[in-house]
Design a protein around this motif. Structure first.
Motif, mmCIF file in Angstrom:
data_model
loop_
_atom_site.group_PDB
_atom_site.id
_atom_site.type_symbol
_atom_site.label_atom_id
_atom_site.label_comp_id
_atom_site.label_asym_id
_atom_site.label_seq_id
_atom_site.Cartn_x
_atom_site.Cartn_y
_atom_site.Cartn_z
ATOM 1 N N LEU A 55 -4.273 16.697 -2.527
ATOM 2 C CA LEU A 55 -5.321 15.797 -2.578
ATOM 3 C C LEU A 55 -6.425 16.050 -1.390
ATOM 4 O O LEU A 55 -5.692 16.142 -0.185
ATOM 5 C CB LEU A 55 -4.634 14.184 -2.347
ATOM 6 N N GLU A 56 -7.443 15.996 -1.605
ATOM 7 C CA GLU A 56 -8.612 16.319 -0.419
ATOM 8 C C GLU A 56 -9.851 16.010 -0.944
ATOM 9 O O GLU A 56 -10.308 16.454 -1.796
ATOM 10 C CB GLU A 56 -8.380 17.887 -0.098
ATOM 11 N N ASN A 57 -10.435 15.402 0.025
ATOM 12 C CA ASN A 57 -11.908 15.240 -0.266
ATOM 13 C C ASN A 57 -12.086 14.327 -1.405
ATOM 14 O O ASN A 57 -13.263 14.633 -2.289
ATOM 15 C CB ASN A 57 -12.917 16.361 -0.312
ATOM 16 N N GLY A 58 -11.403 13.092 -1.820
ATOM 17 C CA GLY A 58 -11.506 12.475 -3.075
ATOM 18 C C GLY A 58 -11.234 13.122 -4.316
ATOM 19 O O GLY A 58 -11.372 12.790 -5.466
ATOM 20 N N HIS A 59 -10.373 14.627 -4.223
ATOM 21 C CA HIS A 59 -10.264 15.211 -5.525
ATOM 22 C C HIS A 59 -8.719 15.465 -5.590
ATOM 23 O O HIS A 59 -8.090 15.393 -4.589
ATOM 24 C CB HIS A 59 -10.975 16.444 -5.508
ATOM 25 N N THR A 74 -13.526 4.760 -7.597
ATOM 26 C CA THR A 74 -13.941 4.998 -6.316
ATOM 27 C C THR A 74 -12.736 5.989 -5.627
ATOM 28 O O THR A 74 -11.711 5.562 -5.477
ATOM 29 C CB THR A 74 -14.027 3.875 -5.355
ATOM 30 N N PRO A 75 -13.190 7.176 -5.630
ATOM 31 C CA PRO A 75 -12.121 8.232 -4.938
ATOM 32 C C PRO A 75 -11.833 7.808 -3.633
ATOM 33 O O PRO A 75 -12.708 7.309 -3.003
ATOM 34 C CB PRO A 75 -12.631 9.509 -5.137
ATOM 35 N N ASP A 76 -10.649 8.253 -3.082
ATOM 36 C CA ASP A 76 -10.271 7.855 -1.534
ATOM 37 C C ASP A 76 -10.350 9.390 -1.055
ATOM 38 O O ASP A 76 -9.579 10.251 -1.117
ATOM 39 C CB ASP A 76 -8.475 7.583 -1.490
ATOM 40 N N TYR A 77 -11.544 9.267 -0.158
ATOM 41 C CA TYR A 77 -11.887 10.599 0.435
ATOM 42 C C TYR A 77 -11.245 10.881 1.870
ATOM 43 O O TYR A 77 -11.066 12.148 2.320
ATOM 44 C CB TYR A 77 -13.363 10.624 0.950
ATOM 45 N N SER A 78 -10.153 9.706 2.087
ATOM 46 C CA SER A 78 -9.570 10.081 3.367
ATOM 47 C C SER A 78 -8.094 10.622 2.993
ATOM 48 O O SER A 78 -7.450 11.132 3.953
ATOM 49 C CB SER A 78 -9.556 8.506 4.303
ATOM 50 N N ALA A 79 -7.723 10.309 1.951
ATOM 51 C CA ALA A 79 -6.205 10.979 1.567
ATOM 52 C C ALA A 79 -6.310 12.666 1.597
ATOM 53 O O ALA A 79 -7.189 13.118 0.761
ATOM 54 C CB ALA A 79 -5.901 10.521 0.213
ATOM 55 N N ARG A 80 -5.504 13.034 2.215
ATOM 56 C CA ARG A 80 -5.126 14.456 2.400
ATOM 57 C C ARG A 80 -3.840 14.707 2.239
ATOM 58 O O ARG A 80 -3.158 14.514 3.424
ATOM 59 C CB ARG A 80 -5.885 15.116 3.660
ATOM 60 N N VAL A 92 3.171 9.741 -8.012
ATOM 61 C CA VAL A 92 2.367 8.854 -8.701
ATOM 62 C C VAL A 92 1.110 8.120 -7.764
ATOM 63 O O VAL A 92 1.264 8.028 -6.715
ATOM 64 C CB VAL A 92 3.235 7.596 -9.213
ATOM 65 N N LEU A 93 0.109 7.904 -8.536
ATOM 66 C CA LEU A 93 -1.156 7.114 -7.706
ATOM 67 C C LEU A 93 -1.835 6.129 -8.446
ATOM 68 O O LEU A 93 -1.560 6.109 -9.694
ATOM 69 C CB LEU A 93 -2.408 8.187 -7.646
ATOM 70 N N GLY A 94 -2.363 5.181 -7.957
ATOM 71 C CA GLY A 94 -3.036 4.103 -8.601
ATOM 72 C C GLY A 94 -4.230 4.461 -8.878
ATOM 73 O O GLY A 94 -4.886 5.253 -8.295
ATOM 74 N N ASP A 95 -4.813 4.015 -9.974
ATOM 75 C CA ASP A 95 -6.179 4.151 -10.431
ATOM 76 C C ASP A 95 -7.338 3.786 -9.429
ATOM 77 O O ASP A 95 -8.292 4.224 -9.034
ATOM 78 C CB ASP A 95 -6.453 3.522 -11.804
ATOM 79 N N HIS A 96 -6.832 2.484 -8.532
ATOM 80 C CA HIS A 96 -7.760 1.896 -7.433
ATOM 81 C C HIS A 96 -7.649 2.569 -6.318
ATOM 82 O O HIS A 96 -6.640 1.921 -5.493
ATOM 83 C CB HIS A 96 -7.586 0.599 -7.610
ATOM 84 N N ARG A 97 -7.835 3.931 -5.819
ATOM 85 C CA ARG A 97 -7.414 4.709 -4.861
ATOM 86 C C ARG A 97 -7.385 4.006 -3.475
ATOM 87 O O ARG A 97 -6.617 4.371 -2.841
ATOM 88 C CB ARG A 97 -7.965 6.106 -4.829
ATOM 89 N N CYS A 104 1.421 8.761 -2.098
ATOM 90 C CA CYS A 104 0.834 8.760 -0.651
ATOM 91 C C CYS A 104 1.416 8.063 0.425
ATOM 92 O O CYS A 104 1.451 8.262 1.565
ATOM 93 C CB CYS A 104 -0.708 8.530 -0.682
ATOM 94 N N ASP A 105 2.159 6.888 0.262
ATOM 95 C CA ASP A 105 2.654 5.823 0.895
ATOM 96 C C ASP A 105 3.993 5.823 1.223
ATOM 97 O O ASP A 105 4.817 5.842 2.156
ATOM 98 C CB ASP A 105 2.204 4.164 0.774
ATOM 99 N N PHE A 106 4.699 5.664 -0.122
ATOM 100 C CA PHE A 106 6.206 5.806 -0.223
ATOM 101 C C PHE A 106 6.936 7.046 -0.660
ATOM 102 O O PHE A 106 8.070 6.794 -0.851
ATOM 103 C CB PHE A 106 6.815 4.531 -0.822
ATOM 104 N N GLY A 107 6.204 8.026 -0.953
ATOM 105 C CA GLY A 107 6.877 9.195 -1.391
ATOM 106 C C GLY A 107 6.871 9.207 -2.952
ATOM 107 O O GLY A 107 6.149 8.448 -3.764
ATOM 108 N N PHE A 108 7.853 10.175 -3.394
ATOM 109 C CA PHE A 108 8.183 10.471 -4.663
ATOM 110 C C PHE A 108 8.871 9.107 -5.315
ATOM 111 O O PHE A 108 9.874 8.403 -4.924
ATOM 112 C CB PHE A 108 9.072 11.777 -5.062
ATOM 113 N N VAL A 109 8.837 9.013 -6.801
ATOM 114 C CA VAL A 109 9.543 8.088 -7.568
ATOM 115 C C VAL A 109 10.593 8.786 -8.281
ATOM 116 O O VAL A 109 10.415 9.599 -9.137
ATOM 117 C CB VAL A 109 8.776 7.433 -8.592
ATOM 118 N N PRO A 110 12.094 8.487 -7.963
ATOM 119 C CA PRO A 110 13.262 8.899 -8.638
ATOM 120 C C PRO A 110 13.109 8.678 -10.045
ATOM 121 O O PRO A 110 12.744 7.350 -10.481
ATOM 122 C CB PRO A 110 14.516 8.414 -7.995
#
Length: 132
Positions: A55-59, A74-80, A92-97, A104-110
């Motif tokens: 994840l970088e620059n909203g991509h 709306t992409p999340d440009y702060s997520a790297r 996993v990522l939410g569509d409302h980034r 990005c917050d809790f890690g991987f989903v088993p």
């Protein structure tokens, strides 16, 4: 998962789908939150075991290929971040980034935390239909 799914919407979860199919990239799933297992979450699978996710620059890139994500308003440009999805886990990522509690917050989903695949939205009628 806005703009597609909002709080209060009604969805149909296929609890048997993954008995017969593998969890796939782009699937919208319901799972137990990895940090708070009593809480169910809805997110989109971005990375499956063995995938490199960047994840970088909203991509978002998976295995060096940029994902086309028409479902993200709306992409999340702060997520790297850069990671490789371990065996038996999913990224996993939410569509409302900008307002999503996701990998990005809790890690991987088993894999054992996955309850099912979201197949249809049944309420409200204006957004009724299959989930893509």
């Amino acid at each position: 998962m806005a703009p597609r799914i909002h709080d209060g919407d009604r969805i149909f979860i296929d609890h048997f789908y993954y008995w017969f199919h593998e969890v796939g990239r782009d699937d919208v799933i319901v799972f137990d939150h990895p940090l708070f297992p009593w809480l169910s979450c809805i997110k989109r699978v971005i990375g499956v075991p063995g995938d490199e996710v960047v994840l970088e620059n909203g991509h978002v890139w998976v295995n060096g290929e940029e994902l086309k994500e028409p479902y993200v308003d709306t992409p999340d440009y702060s997520a790297r971040m850069s990671t490789i999805v371990p065996p038996g886990r999913f990224f996993v990522l939410g569509d409302h980034r900008l307002r999503s509690d996701d990998s990005c917050d809790f890690g991987f989903v088993p894999s054992g935390y996955i309850e099912g695949k979201v197949r249809f939205q049944i309420w409200p009628p204006a957004r009724m239909g299959t989930i893509d």
